[in-house]
Design a protein around this motif. Sequence first.
Motif, PDB file in Angstrom:
ATOM      1  N   MET A   1       7.909 -14.773  -2.372  1.00 58.99           N
ATOM      2  CA  MET A   1       6.682 -14.720  -1.599  1.00 58.99           C
ATOM      3  C   MET A   1       5.536 -15.118  -2.530  1.00 58.99           C
ATOM      4  SD  MET A   1       4.935 -11.380   0.281  1.00 58.99           S
ATOM      5  CE  MET A   1       6.499 -10.848   0.868  1.00 58.99           C
ATOM      6  N   ASP A   2       4.663 -16.008  -2.051  1.00 63.17           N
ATOM      7  CA  ASP A   2       3.577 -16.452  -2.918  1.00 63.17           C
ATOM      8  C   ASP A   2       2.536 -15.345  -3.099  1.00 63.17           C
ATOM      9  OD1 ASP A   2       1.400 -16.629  -0.939  1.00 63.17           O
ATOM     10  OD2 ASP A   2       2.447 -18.369  -0.150  1.00 63.17           O
ATOM     11  N   VAL A   3       1.731 -15.503  -4.112  1.00 65.06           N
ATOM     12  CA  VAL A   3       0.773 -14.464  -4.513  1.00 65.06           C
ATOM     13  C   VAL A   3      -0.240 -14.167  -3.414  1.00 65.06           C
ATOM     14  CG1 VAL A   3      -1.051 -13.894  -6.174  1.00 65.06           C
ATOM     15  CG2 VAL A   3       1.042 -15.020  -6.953  1.00 65.06           C
ATOM     16  N   VAL A   4      -0.736 -15.176  -2.752  1.00 62.52           N
ATOM     17  CA  VAL A   4      -1.742 -14.976  -1.698  1.00 62.52           C
ATOM     18  C   VAL A   4      -1.155 -14.158  -0.543  1.00 62.52           C
ATOM     19  CG1 VAL A   4      -3.192 -16.153   0.007  1.00 62.52           C
ATOM     20  CG2 VAL A   4      -3.017 -17.058  -2.318  1.00 62.52           C
ATOM     21  N   ARG A   5       0.044 -14.533  -0.132  1.00 61.84           N
ATOM     22  CA  ARG A   5       0.685 -13.795   0.969  1.00 61.84           C
ATOM     23  C   ARG A   5       1.003 -12.360   0.556  1.00 61.84           C
ATOM     24  NH1 ARG A   5       6.160 -13.480   3.528  1.00 61.84           N
ATOM     25  NH2 ARG A   5       5.703 -12.921   5.668  1.00 61.84           N
ATOM     26  N   THR A   7      -0.515 -10.539  -1.690  1.00 63.98           N
ATOM     27  CA  THR A   7      -1.768  -9.782  -1.777  1.00 63.98           C
ATOM     28  C   THR A   7      -2.281  -9.401  -0.393  1.00 63.98           C
ATOM     29  OG1 THR A   7      -2.345 -10.874  -3.850  1.00 63.98           O
ATOM     30  CG2 THR A   7      -4.150  -9.844  -2.633  1.00 63.98           C
ATOM     31  N   ALA A   8      -2.217 -10.339   0.544  1.00 66.85           N
ATOM     32  CA  ALA A   8      -2.671 -10.042   1.912  1.00 66.85           C
ATOM     33  C   ALA A   8      -1.814  -8.954   2.541  1.00 66.85           C
ATOM     34  CB  ALA A   8      -2.635 -11.313   2.756  1.00 66.85           C
ATOM     35  N   LEU A   9      -0.511  -9.040   2.367  1.00 71.10           N
ATOM     36  CA  LEU A   9       0.406  -8.042   2.916  1.00 71.10           C
ATOM     37  C   LEU A   9       0.160  -6.673   2.288  1.00 71.10           C
ATOM     38  CD1 LEU A   9       2.811  -7.808   4.886  1.00 71.10           C
ATOM     39  CD2 LEU A   9       4.300  -8.236   2.926  1.00 71.10           C
ATOM     40  N   GLU A  50       3.063  -4.018  -6.448  1.00 75.50           N
ATOM     41  CA  GLU A  50       4.364  -4.088  -7.114  1.00 75.50           C
ATOM     42  C   GLU A  50       5.508  -4.047  -6.087  1.00 75.50           C
ATOM     43  OE1 GLU A  50       6.991  -1.052  -9.837  1.00 75.50           O
ATOM     44  OE2 GLU A  50       4.813  -0.872  -9.874  1.00 75.50           O
ATOM     45  N   LEU A  51       5.404  -3.154  -5.135  1.00 76.79           N
ATOM     46  CA  LEU A  51       6.464  -2.986  -4.138  1.00 76.79           C
ATOM     47  C   LEU A  51       6.598  -4.187  -3.203  1.00 76.79           C
ATOM     48  CD1 LEU A  51       5.840   0.750  -3.247  1.00 76.79           C
ATOM     49  CD2 LEU A  51       7.672  -0.183  -4.679  1.00 76.79           C
ATOM     50  N   CYS A  52       5.507  -4.917  -3.007  1.00 80.15           N
ATOM     51  CA  CYS A  52       5.543  -6.091  -2.133  1.00 80.15           C
ATOM     52  C   CYS A  52       6.520  -7.140  -2.632  1.00 80.15           C
ATOM     53  CB  CYS A  52       4.158  -6.718  -2.023  1.00 80.15           C
ATOM     54  SG  CYS A  52       3.177  -6.047  -0.704  1.00 80.15           S
ATOM     55  N   CYS A  53       6.880  -7.087  -3.890  1.00 78.54           N
ATOM     56  CA  CYS A  53       7.822  -8.055  -4.459  1.00 78.54           C
ATOM     57  C   CYS A  53       9.260  -7.768  -4.043  1.00 78.54           C
ATOM     58  CB  CYS A  53       7.725  -8.052  -5.984  1.00 78.54           C
ATOM     59  SG  CYS A  53       6.126  -8.623  -6.577  1.00 78.54           S
TER      60      CYS A  53
END
Length: 83
Positions: A1-5, A7-9, A50-53
């Motif tokens: 997942m890209d950084v922008v997505r 961060t938004a999530l 961190e968890l979004c990864c």
Amino acid sequence: MDVVRRTALSNFYREEFLRHIEHLQASGILDESNRDVADSCRAFCARLDELCCLEHFPELAATVLQSFDALSRLSDRDPRLPH
């Protein structure tokens, strides 16, 4: 997942979790007697970037948010934000 997505999530779920936590505290469900629960919830929110990864983060976050909503019933009060 890209950084922008990511961060938004992360920001979306952080705002939603904190909104539910604040409501639960205002309604007296979360209070001094169970402060450790509120602290754990805030710690979870602090780690969202961190968890979004994690591969299954969207499913995990949606499940946790539904659990919060089952307690707070905020989606019943704000039909714009169904969970």
